[in-house]
Write an enzyme that holds these catalytic residues in place. Sequence first.
Site, mmCIF file in Angstrom:
data_model
loop_
_atom_site.group_PDB
_atom_site.id
_atom_site.type_symbol
_atom_site.label_atom_id
_atom_site.label_comp_id
_atom_site.label_asym_id
_atom_site.label_seq_id
_atom_site.Cartn_x
_atom_site.Cartn_y
_atom_site.Cartn_z
ATOM 1 N N ASP A 68 0.825 -1.212 0.000
ATOM 2 C CA ASP A 68 0.000 0.000 0.000
ATOM 3 C C ASP A 68 0.856 1.257 0.000
ATOM 4 O OD1 ASP A 68 0.909 -0.488 2.594
ATOM 5 O OD2 ASP A 68 -1.076 -0.932 3.385
ATOM 6 N N ASN A 102 -7.299 -2.738 14.353
ATOM 7 C CA ASN A 102 -8.714 -2.918 13.971
ATOM 8 C C ASN A 102 -8.907 -4.136 13.065
ATOM 9 O OD1 ASN A 102 -7.675 -2.085 11.530
ATOM 10 N ND2 ASN A 102 -9.024 -0.319 11.275
ATOM 11 N N HIS A 130 -7.239 -4.770 10.223
ATOM 12 C CA HIS A 130 -6.990 -4.611 8.785
ATOM 13 C C HIS A 130 -5.744 -5.356 8.341
ATOM 14 C CE1 HIS A 130 -4.524 -0.567 9.228
ATOM 15 N NE2 HIS A 130 -3.740 -1.606 9.349
ATOM 16 N N GLU A 187 -9.552 -1.967 5.131
ATOM 17 C CA GLU A 187 -10.148 -1.587 6.411
ATOM 18 C C GLU A 187 -11.445 -2.366 6.654
ATOM 19 O OE1 GLU A 187 -8.228 -0.026 8.314
ATOM 20 O OE2 GLU A 187 -8.116 2.123 7.950
HETATM 21 P P1 PGA Z 1 2.236 -1.646 12.553
HETATM 22 O O1 PGA Z 1 1.086 -1.652 11.477
HETATM 23 O O2 PGA Z 1 3.231 -2.674 12.114
HETATM 24 O O3 PGA Z 1 2.825 -0.270 12.484
HETATM 25 O O4 PGA Z 1 1.614 -1.961 13.865
HETATM 26 C C1 PGA Z 1 0.604 -2.875 11.020
HETATM 27 C C2 PGA Z 1 -0.549 -2.664 10.079
HETATM 28 O O5 PGA Z 1 -1.255 -1.653 10.219
HETATM 29 O O6 PGA Z 1 -0.763 -3.513 9.208
#
Ligand code: PGA
Length: 241
Positions: free
Chosen positions: A67, A136, A138, A143
């Site tokens: 992404d 959350n 995702h 999302e």
């Molecule tokens: P993070 O993010 O490694 O910064 O916790 C993971 C994600 O949002 O997929």
Amino acid sequence: MKLIAVANYEEMSARAAEILLEQVCAKPDSVLGLATGSTPVGTYQNMVTAYERGEASFAQCRSVNLDEYVGLGSEDEASYHYFMWHNLFHHIDIRPENAYLPDGKNLDARDACTRYDQLVSDLGPIDLQVLGIGSNGHIAFNEPGDHFVADTHIVDLTDATIDDNQRFFQRREDVPTQAYTLGMRPILNARLALLLVTGAGKAEALHRSLTGPITSTVPASILQLHNNLIVIADEAALSKF
Ligand code: PGA
């Protein structure tokens, strides 16, 4: 699914890097699906160390990232382009022309997404897809929502994600509100999916993803359908099991 329980972040990073390096040694021209965020930083550091020791070469690898923020380009320190170059690509021998991310600077969403889908499909199935998980639930920037999306698409980031990612920006209002993200198809089609999970903040999301119903309200739950999934999770992330 194979679950590898480890003590902490360092062990998670070491195990993940081992699996990535095995992949690259077994198939030097692997297509690697790469992720950003805090979770894979240690993994990338271990990969750089292995490269510096002469234990691995990425010269024939191709990489596709999950992404990118809409509006940010490689010159923006908060962009995922910048993150990948800073944390990995500058320090290994991957060819710049073989390291791909969605084009956040292309504000024509349809064009940006179509081009990225074409690229990913031309590269063929991803050999190894690295994944983190959002608090959350995702994966990539898919999302929680009322349906799963197969292809690359533009997403409105949820407040929870903007809160989580605020730490990479000076002010909350600087966090982009949209991103381009791979959809579920290339993630599910990856020959191996490697989900890395660390910390208590991810425990609930991990538990729901692996043990709850497969639902787009917990996007990572779709990984229950992956036929070759390895989860490496530390004690804190496994605390709800
Ligand atoms: P993070 O993010 O490694 O910064 O916790 C993971 C994600 O949002 O997929």
